[in-house]
Design a protein around this motif. Structure first.
Motif, mmCIF file in Angstrom:
data_model
loop_
_atom_site.group_PDB
_atom_site.id
_atom_site.type_symbol
_atom_site.label_atom_id
_atom_site.label_comp_id
_atom_site.label_asym_id
_atom_site.label_seq_id
_atom_site.Cartn_x
_atom_site.Cartn_y
_atom_site.Cartn_z
ATOM 1 N N GLU A 161 0.832 -1.208 0.000
ATOM 2 C CA GLU A 161 0.000 0.000 0.000
ATOM 3 C C GLU A 161 0.869 1.260 0.000
ATOM 4 O O GLU A 161 0.568 2.236 -0.687
ATOM 5 C CB GLU A 161 -0.917 0.002 1.226
ATOM 6 C CG GLU A 161 -2.060 -1.000 1.168
ATOM 7 C CD GLU A 161 -3.089 -0.639 0.115
ATOM 8 O OE1 GLU A 161 -3.535 0.520 0.096
ATOM 9 O OE2 GLU A 161 -3.436 -1.502 -0.699
ATOM 10 N N ILE A 162 1.957 1.244 0.765
ATOM 11 C CA ILE A 162 2.855 2.400 0.781
ATOM 12 C C ILE A 162 3.545 2.534 -0.571
ATOM 13 O O ILE A 162 3.688 3.635 -1.113
ATOM 14 C CB ILE A 162 3.883 2.272 1.919
ATOM 15 C CG1 ILE A 162 3.169 2.337 3.274
ATOM 16 C CG2 ILE A 162 4.938 3.376 1.841
ATOM 17 C CD1 ILE A 162 4.087 2.108 4.457
ATOM 18 N N GLY A 163 3.974 1.398 -1.134
ATOM 19 C CA GLY A 163 4.627 1.438 -2.435
ATOM 20 C C GLY A 163 3.720 1.949 -3.530
ATOM 21 O O GLY A 163 4.169 2.572 -4.489
ATOM 22 N N GLU A 164 2.437 1.686 -3.396
ATOM 23 C CA GLU A 164 1.464 2.189 -4.370
ATOM 24 C C GLU A 164 1.080 3.643 -4.094
ATOM 25 O O GLU A 164 0.273 4.212 -4.805
ATOM 26 C CB GLU A 164 0.196 1.332 -4.318
ATOM 27 C CG GLU A 164 0.370 -0.068 -4.845
ATOM 28 C CD GLU A 164 -0.884 -0.899 -4.677
ATOM 29 O OE1 GLU A 164 -1.575 -0.739 -3.654
ATOM 30 O OE2 GLU A 164 -1.179 -1.699 -5.574
ATOM 31 N N GLN A 165 1.646 4.198 -3.019
ATOM 32 C CA GLN A 165 1.318 5.562 -2.585
ATOM 33 C C GLN A 165 -0.164 5.671 -2.228
ATOM 34 O O GLN A 165 -0.783 6.711 -2.407
ATOM 35 C CB GLN A 165 1.694 6.583 -3.655
ATOM 36 C CG GLN A 165 3.188 6.588 -3.962
ATOM 37 C CD GLN A 165 3.600 7.652 -4.945
ATOM 38 O OE1 GLN A 165 2.751 8.263 -5.603
ATOM 39 N NE2 GLN A 165 4.885 7.877 -5.069
ATOM 40 N N ARG A 166 -0.724 4.562 -1.700
ATOM 41 C CA ARG A 166 -2.126 4.560 -1.279
ATOM 42 C C ARG A 166 -2.256 4.596 0.239
ATOM 43 O O ARG A 166 -3.358 4.588 0.759
ATOM 44 C CB ARG A 166 -2.831 3.314 -1.824
ATOM 45 C CG ARG A 166 -2.908 3.264 -3.344
ATOM 46 C CD ARG A 166 -3.603 2.011 -3.821
ATOM 47 N NE ARG A 166 -3.531 1.860 -5.256
ATOM 48 C CZ ARG A 166 -3.973 0.795 -5.932
ATOM 49 N NH1 ARG A 166 -4.533 -0.199 -5.264
ATOM 50 N NH2 ARG A 166 -3.865 0.723 -7.228
ATOM 51 N N GLU A 167 -1.118 4.567 0.938
ATOM 52 C CA GLU A 167 -1.148 4.680 2.387
ATOM 53 C C GLU A 167 -0.126 5.715 2.818
ATOM 54 O O GLU A 167 0.977 5.793 2.271
ATOM 55 C CB GLU A 167 -0.837 3.341 3.057
ATOM 56 C CG GLU A 167 -0.894 3.422 4.584
ATOM 57 C CD GLU A 167 -0.418 2.145 5.263
ATOM 58 O OE1 GLU A 167 -0.837 1.909 6.410
ATOM 59 O OE2 GLU A 167 0.373 1.415 4.675
ATOM 60 N N ALA A 168 -0.482 6.507 3.795
ATOM 61 C CA ALA A 168 0.445 7.461 4.403
ATOM 62 C C ALA A 168 0.429 7.258 5.908
ATOM 63 O O ALA A 168 -0.610 6.916 6.485
ATOM 64 C CB ALA A 168 0.050 8.895 4.062
ATOM 65 N N ILE A 169 1.589 7.429 6.531
ATOM 66 C CA ILE A 169 1.724 7.233 7.977
ATOM 67 C C ILE A 169 2.160 8.554 8.604
ATOM 68 O O ILE A 169 3.091 9.201 8.130
ATOM 69 C CB ILE A 169 2.762 6.133 8.281
ATOM 70 C CG1 ILE A 169 2.308 4.792 7.682
ATOM 71 C CG2 ILE A 169 2.956 5.974 9.779
ATOM 72 C CD1 ILE A 169 3.367 3.728 7.746
ATOM 73 N N PHE A 170 1.482 8.933 9.681
ATOM 74 C CA PHE A 170 1.770 10.208 10.346
ATOM 75 C C PHE A 170 1.937 10.009 11.849
ATOM 76 O O PHE A 170 1.320 9.124 12.447
ATOM 77 C CB PHE A 170 0.638 11.215 10.132
ATOM 78 C CG PHE A 170 0.322 11.512 8.698
ATOM 79 C CD1 PHE A 170 1.104 12.400 7.969
ATOM 80 C CD2 PHE A 170 -0.751 10.908 8.065
ATOM 81 C CE1 PHE A 170 0.808 12.682 6.650
ATOM 82 C CE2 PHE A 170 -1.060 11.181 6.750
ATOM 83 C CZ PHE A 170 -0.273 12.073 6.028
ATOM 84 N N ALA A 171 2.767 10.859 12.428
ATOM 85 C CA ALA A 171 2.796 11.038 13.880
ATOM 86 C C ALA A 171 2.172 12.408 14.146
ATOM 87 O O ALA A 171 2.671 13.424 13.663
ATOM 88 C CB ALA A 171 4.226 11.001 14.398
#
Length: 503
Positions: free
Chosen positions: A322-332
């Motif tokens: 999902e991250i590789g597809e740029q469909r997931e982002a992670i935030f603090a």
């Protein structure tokens, strides 16, 4: 010595064991990338890889007296299966030296073909050195995995098939690069007949021997290689393959582990087949090329070159796709520890799907939230970060932070007032028996472990993050430990995510 590769490819003996693999349209990828995408399905060969072509072509041309001596090869898996199959077909003995990090599915497949398997070293280069030693000791004939004209010509039959199967204009053919045999053979054929077609190589960012070599104008030997795409984990490319790539290859693209995982998922969605990491390299590179150039309406061919995937590794692939597809982002995200803050935070998220959510109270003033969200693309992720900031929440985008993605997401809330003078290091080592104990046993008993996280992702290499309390006076000894350990490592003591959640 001059070699006419056009003649060698046209007369190569590969079809005793290889099939003319299909060239199939990838409808989902074509729609998403706004280009006509075709996949050359070498994963459908009997050994689930293109490697049987070159191995058989080389061995079938050996004089009978040499073939009768037996053959030996070094391989991370796919060449090994090709040599084993060719030996079985031609009735000779085969010994294959494979790195100990080779996926078990490949080891089992080689043994099933009747070859003797010797496991040695952590990388292809380790196995290669030992195989050359055994070659002398046993008097066997060495079958090189890439740096041999007959092997290159065998792989080049793929280029011959592509041009026969698709006779309309082709903008570019994307090919994975390890030692360079596959792309050299394809390029040598295609550029002779259709020089207008771009030949674009693809390597992982941590195994980029051909890229660095072409940049330097000479063969460059890497001190280390990444182990995720084990099929292309080569420290030094071949002499002949380097020469051919200098002559024929238009460009080399580098892709990340996340890009490769996303490409595996892309091919699965189009074909319901699961490529190994090296097998999906060309697709990852093609996507990167389209994203960079913005081309539309062109015909693009990617060679899906292998499918020898360990099932357990799929956990890691699925997590990172999902991250590789740029469909997931992670935030603090830091919010005030007061009434209404959490509701305000949730309002910012709106109707977006959560992929991960970790929260633990930090103190009486503010709380830190580790959150994963589905996004459309990187622009959408940047807009989400801006939304948090405009709401008054300090926000850190961790989507590209390796420490956060591998470890901290599982350890949020781990502060300790006792962790004084703590150093934080991330290590990567071959996943084999005794590797973790070697790490622990080699450390000084004076150093206190204040944090430790290890997770087996079903990959060929293990990952550890460790907090260690080392007295200032013993820092030279700590550095000496790092230098002699032999594992890849990263100092994460200044990592912003670590400081936010754990320090």
């Amino acid at each position: 010595m001059y070699c006419d590769y056009l003649v060698q490819i046209l007369t190569a003996r590969v079809y005793d064991v290889a099939q003319e693999s299909p060239l199939e349209p990838a409808f989902n990828l074509s729609r998403r990338l706004k280009n006509q995408v075709w996949l050359k399905r070498e994963d459908m060969q009997s050994v689930f890889s293109f490697k049987l072509r070159g191995a058989y072509n080389k061995m079938a041309q050996l004089p009978p007296e040499q073939l009768a001596q037996g053959v030996i090869a070094a391989s991370a898996g796919n060449h090994a299966q090709g040599v084993a199959l060719a030996a079985q077909q031609l009735g000779t003995q085969a010994i294959i030296v494979m790195p100990v990090t080779t996926p078990q599915v490949k080891v089992d497949a080689v043994r099933a073909r009747g070859a003797e398997v010797v496991l040695y070293g952590d990388t292809f280069d380790d196995a290669y050195t030992y195989a050359r030693q055994l070659e002398v000791e046993k008097g066997f004939i060495f079958i090189h995995p890439f740096d041999d004209p007959a092997v290159i010509a065998g792989q080049g039959t793929i280029g011959m098939e592509i041009l026969r199967q698709y006779q309309k204009p082709i903008h570019a053919i994307f090919v994975a690069i390890g030692g360079g045999g596959l792309i050299s053979g394809i390029a040598a054929y295609v550029k002779r007949l259709r020089p207008d077609i771009q030949i674009i190589g693809v390597e992982p960012v941590d195994s980029d021997a051909m890229y660095q070599s072409l940049q330097a104008g000479r063969r460059v030997r890497l001190s280390q290689v990444g182990l995720f795409a084990d099929g292309v984990a080569v420290r030094e490319v071949g002499e002949e393959t380097f020469r051919l790539c200098q002559q024929y290859v238009d460009e080399i693209l580098l892709v990340s582990t996340d890009d490769i995982c996303a490409a595996i998922k892309d091919v699965f969605e189009d074909t319901r087949s699961i490529l190994e990491p090296a097998g999906a390299l060309a697709i990852a590179g093609m996507k990167a090329y389209v994203n960079r150039t913005g081309i539309q309406g062109q015909t693009l061919v990617a060679v899906a070159c292998g499918a020898n995937m360990n099932f357990d590794r799929l956990r890691f692939v699925a997590e990172r796709a999902e991250i590789g597809e740029q469909r997931e982002a992670i935030f603090a995200v830091t919010i005030p520890e007061q009434r209404g803050s959490f509701l305000k935070f949730c309002t910012c998220i709106g109707q977006r799907n959560l992929t991960e959510f970790n929260y633990r109270i930090a103190d009486d003033r503010e709380a830190h939230i580790f959150v994963g969200l589905q996004v459309k693309d990187r622009t959408d992720a940047q807009q989400m970060a801006l939304t948090f900031e405009q709401a008054g929440f300090k926000t850190l985008d961790l989507t590209d932070d390796e420490l956060a993605k591998l470890h901290l997401r599982h350890m949020v809330g781990g502060r300790s007032p006792l962790a004084e003078e703590e150093l934080l290091y991330r290590f990567e080592f071959p996943e084999r028996p005794g590797a973790l104990m070697k790490f622990l046993a080699s450390m000084s008993p004076n150093w206190n472990i204040s944090l430790f996280h290890y997770r087996n992702n079903g990959a060929d290499y293990g990952r550890v993050v460790i907090g260690i309390q080392v007295p200032t006076s013993e820092m030279p000894e700590w550095q000496s430990f790092l230098d002699t350990l032999g594992y890849r490592y990263w100092d994460e003591s200044q990592n912003p995510a670590y400081k936010l959640f754990l320090a």
